[in-house]
Design a protein around this motif. Structure first.
Motif, PDB file in Angstrom:
ATOM      1  N   VAL A 214       0.861  -1.190   0.000  1.00 11.35           N
ATOM      2  CA  VAL A 214       0.000   0.000   0.000  1.00 11.35           C
ATOM      3  C   VAL A 214       0.895   1.237   0.000  1.00 11.35           C
ATOM      4  O   VAL A 214       1.818   1.348   0.817  1.00 11.35           O
ATOM      5  CB  VAL A 214      -0.937   0.013   1.233  1.00 11.35           C
ATOM      6  CG1 VAL A 214      -1.693   1.340   1.312  1.00 11.35           C
ATOM      7  CG2 VAL A 214      -1.924  -1.151   1.180  1.00 11.35           C
ATOM      8  N   VAL A 215       0.646   2.122  -0.958  1.00 14.89           N
ATOM      9  CA  VAL A 215       1.390   3.385  -1.013  1.00 14.89           C
ATOM     10  C   VAL A 215       0.405   4.496  -0.684  1.00 14.89           C
ATOM     11  O   VAL A 215      -0.536   4.745  -1.434  1.00 14.89           O
ATOM     12  CB  VAL A 215       2.023   3.610  -2.404  1.00 14.89           C
ATOM     13  CG1 VAL A 215       2.888   4.867  -2.381  1.00 14.89           C
ATOM     14  CG2 VAL A 215       2.848   2.402  -2.839  1.00 14.89           C
ATOM     15  N   SER A 216       0.611   5.128   0.473  1.00 13.50           N
ATOM     16  CA  SER A 216      -0.340   6.136   0.939  1.00 13.50           C
ATOM     17  C   SER A 216       0.262   7.523   0.870  1.00 13.50           C
ATOM     18  O   SER A 216       1.435   7.726   1.169  1.00 13.50           O
ATOM     19  CB  SER A 216      -0.725   5.862   2.396  1.00 13.50           C
ATOM     20  OG  SER A 216      -1.690   4.856   2.458  1.00 13.50           O
ATOM     21  N   ASP A 232       2.174   5.805  -9.349  1.00 17.30           N
ATOM     22  CA  ASP A 232       3.240   5.164 -10.146  1.00 17.30           C
ATOM     23  C   ASP A 232       3.972   4.111  -9.314  1.00 17.30           C
ATOM     24  O   ASP A 232       4.250   3.007  -9.781  1.00 17.30           O
ATOM     25  CB  ASP A 232       4.253   6.207 -10.636  1.00 17.30           C
ATOM     26  CG  ASP A 232       3.704   7.007 -11.809  1.00 17.30           C
ATOM     27  OD1 ASP A 232       2.626   6.650 -12.305  1.00 17.30           O
ATOM     28  OD2 ASP A 232       4.354   7.996 -12.198  1.00 17.30           O
ATOM     29  N   LEU A 233       4.272   4.477  -8.057  1.00 17.84           N
ATOM     30  CA  LEU A 233       4.991   3.521  -7.211  1.00 17.84           C
ATOM     31  C   LEU A 233       4.113   2.301  -6.913  1.00 17.84           C
ATOM     32  O   LEU A 233       4.576   1.153  -6.973  1.00 17.84           O
ATOM     33  CB  LEU A 233       5.422   4.205  -5.901  1.00 17.84           C
ATOM     34  CG  LEU A 233       6.243   3.335  -4.957  1.00 17.84           C
ATOM     35  CD1 LEU A 233       7.501   2.802  -5.638  1.00 17.84           C
ATOM     36  CD2 LEU A 233       6.622   4.096  -3.684  1.00 17.84           C
ATOM     37  N   ALA A 234       2.830   2.575  -6.626  1.00 20.99           N
ATOM     38  CA  ALA A 234       1.910   1.449  -6.348  1.00 20.99           C
ATOM     39  C   ALA A 234       1.823   0.537  -7.570  1.00 20.99           C
ATOM     40  O   ALA A 234       1.879  -0.691  -7.446  1.00 20.99           O
ATOM     41  CB  ALA A 234       0.526   1.988  -5.962  1.00 20.99           C
ATOM     42  N   GLY A 239       0.772  -2.747  -6.132  1.00 24.15           N
ATOM     43  CA  GLY A 239       0.034  -2.422  -4.908  1.00 24.15           C
ATOM     44  C   GLY A 239      -1.153  -1.515  -5.155  1.00 24.15           C
ATOM     45  O   GLY A 239      -1.590  -1.321  -6.285  1.00 24.15           O
ATOM     46  N   ALA A 240      -1.667  -0.955  -4.059  1.00 24.28           N
ATOM     47  CA  ALA A 240      -2.833  -0.078  -4.130  1.00 24.28           C
ATOM     48  C   ALA A 240      -2.509   1.252  -3.461  1.00 24.28           C
ATOM     49  O   ALA A 240      -1.615   1.332  -2.617  1.00 24.28           O
ATOM     50  CB  ALA A 240      -4.022  -0.726  -3.425  1.00 24.28           C
ATOM     51  N   VAL A 241      -3.249   2.268  -3.871  1.00 27.33           N
ATOM     52  CA  VAL A 241      -3.050   3.611  -3.309  1.00 27.33           C
ATOM     53  C   VAL A 241      -4.024   3.854  -2.158  1.00 27.33           C
ATOM     54  O   VAL A 241      -5.205   3.531  -2.248  1.00 27.33           O
ATOM     55  CB  VAL A 241      -3.262   4.676  -4.417  1.00 27.33           C
ATOM     56  CG1 VAL A 241      -3.498   6.059  -3.828  1.00 27.33           C
ATOM     57  CG2 VAL A 241      -2.056   4.707  -5.343  1.00 27.33           C
ATOM     58  N   GLY A 242      -3.492   4.385  -1.062  1.00 25.24           N
ATOM     59  CA  GLY A 242      -4.336   4.792   0.061  1.00 25.24           C
ATOM     60  C   GLY A 242      -3.980   6.206   0.463  1.00 25.24           C
ATOM     61  O   GLY A 242      -3.165   6.861  -0.202  1.00 25.24           O
ATOM     62  N   GLY A 243      -4.590   6.656   1.549  1.00 24.76           N
ATOM     63  CA  GLY A 243      -4.270   8.010   1.965  1.00 24.76           C
ATOM     64  C   GLY A 243      -4.755   8.331   3.355  1.00 24.76           C
ATOM     65  O   GLY A 243      -5.476   7.547   3.977  1.00 24.76           O
ATOM     66  N   SER A 244      -4.331   9.484   3.827  1.00 20.67           N
ATOM     67  CA  SER A 244      -4.788   9.969   5.127  1.00 20.67           C
ATOM     68  C   SER A 244      -6.044  10.815   4.908  1.00 20.67           C
ATOM     69  O   SER A 244      -6.428  11.092   3.770  1.00 20.67           O
ATOM     70  CB  SER A 244      -3.717  10.842   5.759  1.00 20.67           C
ATOM     71  OG  SER A 244      -3.593  12.025   4.998  1.00 20.67           O
ATOM     72  N   VAL A 318      12.073  12.579  -3.447  1.00 20.79           N
ATOM     73  CA  VAL A 318      12.383  11.196  -3.038  1.00 20.79           C
ATOM     74  C   VAL A 318      11.632  10.176  -3.906  1.00 20.79           C
ATOM     75  O   VAL A 318      12.228   9.197  -4.381  1.00 20.79           O
ATOM     76  CB  VAL A 318      12.015  10.984  -1.542  1.00 20.79           C
ATOM     77  CG1 VAL A 318      12.185   9.523  -1.153  1.00 20.79           C
ATOM     78  CG2 VAL A 318      12.866  11.874  -0.653  1.00 20.79           C
ATOM     79  N   LEU A 319      10.349  10.416  -4.133  1.00 20.44           N
ATOM     80  CA  LEU A 319       9.561   9.390  -4.837  1.00 20.44           C
ATOM     81  C   LEU A 319      10.035   9.150  -6.276  1.00 20.44           C
ATOM     82  O   LEU A 319      10.238   7.991  -6.658  1.00 20.44           O
ATOM     83  CB  LEU A 319       8.056   9.727  -4.791  1.00 20.44           C
ATOM     84  CG  LEU A 319       7.369   9.338  -3.473  1.00 20.44           C
ATOM     85  CD1 LEU A 319       5.946   9.886  -3.418  1.00 20.44           C
ATOM     86  CD2 LEU A 319       7.333   7.826  -3.286  1.00 20.44           C
ATOM     87  N   PRO A 320      10.269  10.205  -7.092  1.00 21.77           N
ATOM     88  CA  PRO A 320      10.757   9.925  -8.455  1.00 21.77           C
ATOM     89  C   PRO A 320      12.085   9.163  -8.443  1.00 21.77           C
ATOM     90  O   PRO A 320      12.301   8.258  -9.248  1.00 21.77           O
ATOM     91  CB  PRO A 320      10.917  11.328  -9.075  1.00 21.77           C
ATOM     92  CG  PRO A 320       9.985  12.193  -8.288  1.00 21.77           C
ATOM     93  CD  PRO A 320      10.006  11.640  -6.891  1.00 21.77           C
ATOM     94  N   ALA A 321      12.968   9.528  -7.498  1.00 27.49           N
ATOM     95  CA  ALA A 321      14.271   8.849  -7.433  1.00 27.49           C
ATOM     96  C   ALA A 321      14.080   7.380  -7.046  1.00 27.49           C
ATOM     97  O   ALA A 321      14.705   6.479  -7.623  1.00 27.49           O
ATOM     98  CB  ALA A 321      15.168   9.557  -6.416  1.00 27.49           C
TER      99      ALA A 321
END
Ligand code: FAD
Length: 331
Positions: A214-216, A232-234, A239-244, A318-321
């Motif tokens: 899970v990528v939140s 993109d990372l998920a 995986g799946a996308v989540g969030g706060s 951080v995420l693109p890298a």
């Protein structure tokens, strides 16, 4: 109390298959039944669901009780409660386990009231005290800040079980079980609700509750365009996308993606919290994940207190890298 025996598992299914969550609960039911020297019994209610009974048998249930009828085609509180309460009255199960899904939570509460027993909600551990044969039920309280241990004084002992706590039962088609058919009718006038329509929540891809990864994203996403980074990372990790709630309130993510006290509970193998501060209400929905990675530009973010890997930095960098590294690794 001696007349009560066996461990029942209420089985849910969709599109002709047992739900992953039910596989988890059945796995626990199977092992608990062995410890208690009883049988694990899968309870299946529906219409034309013989194949689900076969699946439950292959997944280790010692016995399956099958209730079928048109009135059970889709879940409805009154019909399913009538079926369950009738079965309980006839068989006196010792323990009944439900998943913590919307339907099962609704059913478990209603059935517990109907048969005048208690219900341990959202259980995260079940242990048998071998000395006195008493079951000890653990459940998080105060948004996960504390764990309470519960002992039931009434039978059957009933609980809804938290998702992701137990491994899924694995199918072995050489296994079989007795399938007991029970005729239980619920008349139309007993059913006080009617399903009018299903409205698609618009969720595509892997369901959050079923995802191993899970990528939140939280308030730190900053704007809707940055959702693409977590998506993109998920996608890369299957995986799946989540969030706060911050990212849901900002309408960057749909309400169905919210994780936490007033959202979903996940127990992923790998959980990324990107730009999430770590409020207790968020942690309540994900802290049982196996490996937790936090990305936050604030080195003192509370999320880092529960993270296994802490990346201090701007998620936009951080995420693109990181995505690039994963791509190279997969190539
Ligand atoms: P913020 O508090 O805005 O934190 C953003 C974080 O991102 C900060 O740590 C910041 O340092 C970091 N950041 C900012 N920019 C960047 C960047 N560019 N790169 C990296 N890091 C960055 N919340 C939930 O999540 N789920 C719930 O179910 C839920 N239920 C609730 C129920 C109740 C009754 C109440 C009162 C609250 C509930 N909340 C819930 C809200 C919760 O208290 C928090 O307000 C919410 O979790 C905050 O979300 P956040 O951490 O994403 O946002």
């Amino acid at each position: 109390m001696n007349e009560y025996k066996n461990v029942w598992v209420f089985v849910e299914y969709a599109n002709g298959k047992m739900k992953n969550f039910s596989l988890e609960v059945l796995n626990k039911g199977n092992s608990l039944a062995k410890e208690m020297n009883g049988k694990s019994v899968a309870i299946i209610i529906g219409n034309g669901v013989e194949n689900i009974a076969q699946q439950a048998a292959a997944c280790g249930a010692d016995e399956v009780i099958l209730v079928e009828g048109e009135e059970y085609q889709v879940y409805n509180t009154d019909g399913y409660t009538n079926a369950m309460a009738t079965l309980i009255g006839k068989y006196n199960p010792s323990v009944i386990l439900f998943g913590s899904t919307n339907d099962a939570k609704d059913l478990a509460a209603r059935v517990a009231c109907r048969v005048k027993t208690g219900l341990v909600a959202d259980c995260s551990a079940i242990e048998l005290n071998t000395a006195d044969k008493q079951l000890i039920w653990t459940r998080p309280v105060l948004s996960g800040r504390a764990l309470s241990k519960v002992v039931c004084r009434t039978k059957p002992e009933m609980a809804t079980v938290r998702q992701g706590v137990y491994d899924r039962a694995q199918a072995d088609n050489s296994k079989s079980a007795d399938i007991v058919r029970e005729e239980i009718k619920t008349s139309a006038d007993q059913i006080r609700t009617k399903l009018v329509d299903f409205v698609d929540a618009g969720v595509t891809g892997i369901k959050l509750e079923d995802a191993d990864v899970v990528v939140s994203g939280g308030g730190g996403l900053g704007k809707a365009e940055n959702v693409k980074l977590i998506q993109d990372l998920a996608d890369l990790l299957g995986g799946a996308v989540g969030g706060s709630r911050a990212s849901v309130d900002s309408e960057w993510l749909p309400p169905s993606a919210q994780i936490g006290q007033s959202g979903k509970t996940v127990s992923a193998k790998l959980y990324f919290g990107c730009g999430i501060a770590g409020a207790i209400q968020h942690l309540a929905g994900m802290s049982s994940s196996k490996c937790i990675v936090g990305i936050n530009r604030d080195p003192d973010a509370p999320f880092f207190d529960i993270a296994d890997y802490c990346v201090v930095g701007d998620l936009v960098e951080v995420l693109p890298a990181f995505i690039e590294q994963v791509r190279q690794h997969k190539a």
